[in-house]
Structure formats: structure tokens, C-alpha cells
Write a protein that holds these residues in place. Structure first.
Motif, mmCIF file in Angstrom:
data_model
loop_
_atom_site.group_PDB
_atom_site.id
_atom_site.type_symbol
_atom_site.label_atom_id
_atom_site.label_comp_id
_atom_site.label_asym_id
_atom_site.label_seq_id
_atom_site.Cartn_x
_atom_site.Cartn_y
_atom_site.Cartn_z
ATOM 1 N N PHE A 270 0.837 -1.204 0.000
ATOM 2 C CA PHE A 270 0.000 0.000 0.000
ATOM 3 C C PHE A 270 0.871 1.254 0.000
ATOM 4 N N SER A 271 1.901 1.269 0.844
ATOM 5 C CA SER A 271 2.740 2.470 0.939
ATOM 6 C C SER A 271 3.557 2.680 -0.328
ATOM 7 N N LYS A 272 3.884 1.625 -1.052
ATOM 8 C CA LYS A 272 4.607 1.777 -2.321
ATOM 9 C C LYS A 272 3.784 2.613 -3.296
ATOM 10 N N VAL A 273 2.497 2.329 -3.349
ATOM 11 C CA VAL A 273 1.605 3.090 -4.225
ATOM 12 C C VAL A 273 1.462 4.524 -3.725
ATOM 13 N N GLU A 274 1.283 4.667 -2.422
ATOM 14 C CA GLU A 274 1.076 5.992 -1.836
ATOM 15 C C GLU A 274 2.319 6.861 -1.945
ATOM 16 N N ASP A 275 3.502 6.270 -1.836
ATOM 17 C CA ASP A 275 4.744 7.042 -1.961
ATOM 18 C C ASP A 275 4.894 7.649 -3.347
ATOM 19 N N ASP A 276 4.273 7.033 -4.349
ATOM 20 C CA ASP A 276 4.335 7.559 -5.708
ATOM 21 C C ASP A 276 3.208 8.546 -5.999
ATOM 22 N N GLY A 277 2.416 8.864 -4.956
ATOM 23 C CA GLY A 277 1.399 9.897 -5.108
ATOM 24 C C GLY A 277 0.027 9.406 -5.498
ATOM 25 N N TYR A 278 -0.247 8.124 -5.305
ATOM 26 C CA TYR A 278 -1.539 7.568 -5.685
ATOM 27 C C TYR A 278 -2.235 6.971 -4.457
ATOM 28 N N ALA A 279 -3.531 6.752 -4.597
ATOM 29 C CA ALA A 279 -4.312 6.106 -3.548
ATOM 30 C C ALA A 279 -4.791 4.759 -4.074
ATOM 31 N N VAL A 280 -4.739 3.749 -3.227
ATOM 32 C CA VAL A 280 -5.153 2.405 -3.636
ATOM 33 C C VAL A 280 -6.675 2.381 -3.795
ATOM 34 N N SER A 281 -7.141 2.089 -5.004
ATOM 35 C CA SER A 281 -8.575 2.028 -5.276
ATOM 36 C C SER A 281 -9.093 0.599 -5.359
ATOM 37 N N GLY A 282 -8.181 -0.371 -5.414
ATOM 38 C CA GLY A 282 -8.615 -1.752 -5.521
ATOM 39 C C GLY A 282 -7.481 -2.721 -5.293
ATOM 40 N N VAL A 283 -7.839 -3.945 -4.929
ATOM 41 C CA VAL A 283 -6.869 -5.002 -4.654
ATOM 42 C C VAL A 283 -7.364 -6.275 -5.323
ATOM 43 N N ILE A 284 -6.452 -7.029 -5.930
ATOM 44 C CA ILE A 284 -6.798 -8.351 -6.431
ATOM 45 C C ILE A 284 -5.794 -9.348 -5.871
ATOM 46 N N LYS B 272 -6.959 -2.683 16.837
ATOM 47 C CA LYS B 272 -7.553 -4.016 16.950
ATOM 48 C C LYS B 272 -8.758 -4.211 16.021
ATOM 49 N N GLN B 273 -8.838 -3.380 14.997
ATOM 50 C CA GLN B 273 -9.916 -3.523 14.026
ATOM 51 C C GLN B 273 -9.430 -4.388 12.860
ATOM 52 N N PRO B 274 -10.272 -5.276 12.362
ATOM 53 C CA PRO B 274 -9.850 -6.129 11.242
ATOM 54 C C PRO B 274 -9.604 -5.310 9.983
ATOM 55 N N ILE B 275 -8.538 -5.633 9.276
ATOM 56 C CA ILE B 275 -8.227 -4.915 8.041
ATOM 57 C C ILE B 275 -8.872 -5.601 6.839
ATOM 58 N N PHE B 276 -9.320 -6.831 7.027
ATOM 59 C CA PHE B 276 -9.941 -7.592 5.946
ATOM 60 C C PHE B 276 -11.355 -7.941 6.366
ATOM 61 N N GLN C 17 -19.025 -8.697 -1.009
ATOM 62 C CA GLN C 17 -17.961 -7.781 -1.402
ATOM 63 C C GLN C 17 -16.917 -7.729 -0.301
ATOM 64 N N TYR C 18 -15.653 -7.990 -0.674
ATOM 65 C CA TYR C 18 -14.562 -7.948 0.285
ATOM 66 C C TYR C 18 -13.860 -6.601 0.217
ATOM 67 N N ALA C 19 -13.195 -6.251 1.319
ATOM 68 C CA ALA C 19 -12.421 -5.009 1.368
ATOM 69 C C ALA C 19 -11.157 -5.246 2.182
ATOM 70 N N LEU C 20 -10.083 -4.572 1.796
ATOM 71 C CA LEU C 20 -8.816 -4.638 2.510
ATOM 72 C C LEU C 20 -8.412 -3.213 2.845
ATOM 73 N N ASP C 21 -8.412 -2.890 4.141
ATOM 74 C CA ASP C 21 -8.131 -1.541 4.609
ATOM 75 C C ASP C 21 -9.014 -0.513 3.896
ATOM 76 N N GLY C 22 -10.255 -0.885 3.661
ATOM 77 C CA GLY C 22 -11.220 0.010 3.035
ATOM 78 C C GLY C 22 -11.246 -0.020 1.528
ATOM 79 N N ALA C 23 -10.244 -0.635 0.882
ATOM 80 C CA ALA C 23 -10.208 -0.700 -0.582
ATOM 81 C C ALA C 23 -10.923 -1.962 -1.050
ATOM 82 N N PRO C 24 -11.786 -1.880 -2.054
ATOM 83 C CA PRO C 24 -12.463 -3.078 -2.559
ATOM 84 C C PRO C 24 -11.452 -4.143 -2.975
ATOM 85 N N MET C 25 -11.729 -5.383 -2.611
ATOM 86 C CA MET C 25 -10.808 -6.471 -2.908
ATOM 87 C C MET C 25 -11.525 -7.552 -3.700
#
Length: 401
Positions: free
Chosen positions: A173-187, A204-208, A217-225
Motif C-alpha cells: 500500500f505504501s509503495k503506491v502511496e509514496d508515488d502519489g496515488y491512492a489504492v482504489s482496488g486489490v486483487i 484491533k480492528q480487522p483490516i480484511f 464484497q470484500y475489502a482490505l483496509d477500506g479498498a475493494p478487494m
């Protein structure tokens, strides 16, 4: 009355089995055909009107300067644009079927075959765009290769901490964010679910998690997965791919067309031998054609003015795929050549700037790649580099304008 004279005989099911017609459900037991995950997540452009579509993107950003006093001079700046091309590649398949089989079948063979062929097209699109499998030569590098050249690949390690690999500093996630983008989806592959269950953040909140509103519909840290189930996700190349899918674009040159062929011959593409003669063998053939182009324009931004970043990152498998180091060494054309720093080397869509030694190192799978080397004040240099089973060095000479 003598009841014995009215003895009866019973016809049981075993006796009548030969004449009992069992119910046949008017469908074939099969899974629902799957579509392309990439096309569902990326941005669709208007349909292409020719084989190639050009997108203009920012290449250089203007710079503002402080005037420094009432008599200070206002400076000029340069802004430039680059062209990114979407080139349509063709997917096609022919399914020959004997006419006798069509006549004798109790269900609609064509109706059953067609959605499976369309599913195969979706699988091919995802495999080529995301993983580079059977990538058409007209297309730019796949998403995995683009991410790798930008340093957006995260090694799994011997005892992986999946939370750290995904969400901590230097995670995908941080690799994408360091380049100036926000993660919109995960596969990811389906077996990634087991690795994600139970992972929690500092609060202590689940990230998945998943919701059950309509479809699951699944999500990972709020991003659709999403977990592609069309067979396209290659676990030998990546375990997870994250990114800003809105930055990837595609356009359709020719929508899926289905044609029934009743005459002609079908040849083996390798031996050129005739495999089927439709008219002579009383056969028909279902031909499906689809043409599509895609690109990752990657325009200059204030965070990534050199366009060397990437809006995607991926988590490597335990054993990363084999790549070869391809080293470009860029120098000028002086009698004693001098290394050129900060030249941008573009290898089929992947950008890296040369270091103080004039070098830019890529890690590429086997193949033939077009490249272009650019720097303000110098003439653009283009060519191709071939990667096989060993490291490659490529010398480039630039001439001042």
C-alpha cells in the motif's frame, strides 16, 4: 367367492426402467462464466475508431519562481506533453462443431459454447494486462513489470508478517502511496483469504472484511478487494496486486462478434495443414473476435514529475519469478564520452532515470522491448533490446540539440 382366481401381478420400477424417461434439466451443470476483472476495475475510454488511439499526457510541469523584490525578473518555465498510444490487439477463437452433433443434441450447443468462449477472452485479457502472459507485442509492459521497474515489488521473506508486507511502511500500500496515488482496488488469489483473516490494525480492528449487501464484497483496509475466478491470477508471479486502477485505461476497437462459418477450411497455424474442411465434413464453426487496447498513461504529477513512479505494487510469491538485469549506459557523443545523468529511459512504458554513472537498470523477463531515451537539450534516441537468459548491457549515445 374364490379370491385366488383374481391374483394380480405388479409391474415394479425395475421392470419398467427401460421405458421410463428420466427428467433432464434443460442446462449443463457448469459454473457461471466469469468476465475480465481488469476491465471491470480500469477506466473505459470511448471505443477506438482505428487500430491506434493517442492520449496526450503531461510530460514536464511548469515551475514558478519568487520574483525577489520590486525590480526582480520574472522567469520563464517550460511545460511539455507526451503521447501515449493504445494499440488494439486481437483475440479470436474458432470452435468447429459437426452438424450431426448439433442435430442430435438435446440442448443448445451454440448457446452453451458462446459464453465459455467469452469467458476465455476475459481470462486472456487479465493474464496479459496484469501478468504479461502471452502479452501482444503491440502492448506496453504489463502491470507487474511496470510496478517492478518502479521498485514497487515487496518480497515475502522466510516468515512473512502479512500485516507489515501489506500496510506497514514499505508495504505494498505504501509503495503506491509514496508515488502519489491512492489504492482504489486489490486483487489476489483465493487462497489469500486464509492469510488475511484475523489481521488487525493498531486499534484491533480487522483490516480484511466483507459485506453481504446483494453480492458478497470484500475489502482490505477500506479498498475493494477481488479474487479473480476466471483462472487469470498467476500465483507464480504475484500473491497480491494493489493500485489505483482508475489510472489504467482501455478502449475497445471491435466488440465481441460471433459469426457462424459454414464453408472454408481450418488450418493448423504451425504446420499449415488442413485440419477441417467445413463443407466436405458437414461441419460449422463458431468464430469469436475481440479487439482491445490498454495503457497506463502515468502523466507527470507534482509528486512524480519525472514519471518514474507507478500507481501499482505487488506482493511477490515465496520464489520470485526469474528476470534478467538490463543495464542502459547513456553517454554523450564527445571524443571522450561523458556519462549523462537524469536521462529518462523508457522501456516499453517503464521509466527509470540514469544515475551519476549514466546507468539505468531494469529487471525484465525474456522478450524484445522497444526503448526510448530522452533528456531536455538532447535528441531522442530509440531502439529495441532483446532479453534472453542472461544479463544485458545496452550502450546509448545522445547528441546535444
Amino acid at each position: 367367492m374364490n379370491l385366488q382366481k383374481f391374483a394380480t401381478s405388479i409391474v415394479n420400477r425395475a421392470d419398467a426402467e427401460a421405458i421410463i424417461r428420466e427428467q433432464i434439466v434443460d442446462a449443463i451443470a457448469q459454473d457461471t462464466p466469469k468476465s475480465s476483472v481488469f476491465m471491470a476495475m480500469a477506466k473505459k475510454l470511448p471505443n477506438m475508431t482505428s487500430k491506434q488511439t493517442r492520449i496526450r499526457v503531461l510530460d514536464f510541469l511548469p515551475t514558478a519562481y519568487w520574483v525577489n523584490g520590486d525590480t526582480g525578473m520574472k522567469q520563464t518555465s517550460r511545460q511539455a506533453w507526451d503521447n501515449v498510444y493504445l494499440t488494439a490487439a486481437e483475440l479470436a477463437v474458432i470452435v468447429p462443431i459437426p452438424e450431426a452433433v448439433l442435430d442430435d443434441a438435446e440442448f443448445d450447443i451454440m448457446g452453451e459454447v458462446t459464453p465459455r468462449v467469452i469467458e476465455a477472452i476475459g481470462q486472456r485479457v487479465d493474464s496479459a494486462v496484469i501478468f504479461g502472459e502471452n502479452r501482444p507485442s503491440e502492448w506496453q509492459n504489463d502491470i507487474i513489470t511496470l510496478a517492478r521497474q518502479s521498485g514497487n515489488n515487496v518480497a515475502l521473506g522466510a516468515s512473512p508478517d502479512y500485516y507489515a508486507k501489506i500496510l506497514a511502511e514499505d508495504g505494498v500500500f505504501s509503495k503506491v502511496e509514496d508515488d502519489g496515488y491512492a489504492v482504489s482496488g486489490v486483487i489476489a488469489s483465493t487462497n489469500m483469504k486464509a492469510k488475511l483473516r484475523g489481521l488487525r490494525d493498531d486499534a484491533k480492528q480487522p483490516i480484511f472484511n466483507k459485506t453481504m449487501q446483494g453480492a458478497t464484497q470484500y475489502a482490505l483496509d477500506g479498498a475493494p478487494m477481488y479474487f479473480p475466478d476466471n483462472g487469470s491470477f498467476n500465483t507464480a508471479i504475484a500473491q497480491m496486486v494493489v493500485g489505483d486502477f482508475s489510472k489504467a485505461v482501455y478502449a475497445i476497437r471491435q466488440d465481441i462478434t460471433v459469426k457462424i462459418l459454414t464453408e472454408g477450411v481450418i488450418q493448423d497455424p504451425v504446420s499449415k495443414e488442413i485440419v477441417y474442411n467445413l463443407a466436405q465434413q458437414d461441419m460449422i464453426a463458431l468464430r469469436v473476435v475481440f479487439r482491445l487496447g490498454w495503457a497506463l498513461p502515468n502523466p507527470a504529477t507534482r509528486i512524480d514529475e519525472d514519471r518514474v513512479g507507478c500507481p501499482f505494487a505487488y506482493l511477490e510469491p515465496a520464489t520470485p519469478i526469474t528476470t534478467q538485469a538490463v543495464t542502459f549506459t547513456v553517454k554523450d557523443n564527445a571524443s571522450t564520452p561523458v556519462a549523462i545523468t537524469d536521462a529518462r529511459v523508457n522501456v516499453n512504458g517503464s521509466n527509470i532515470k540514469t544515475n551519476a554513472s549514466g546507468q539505468a537498470v531494469f529487471n525484465l523477463r525474456a522478450g524484445i522491448y522497444p526503448y526510448a531515451v530522452t533528456l531536455k537539450g538532447y535528441t531522442k534516441v530509440t531502439g529495441t533490446v532483446t532479453v534472453a537468459a542472461s544479463a544485458v548491457t545496452q550502450a546509448v549515445t545522445m547528441i546535444a540539440e
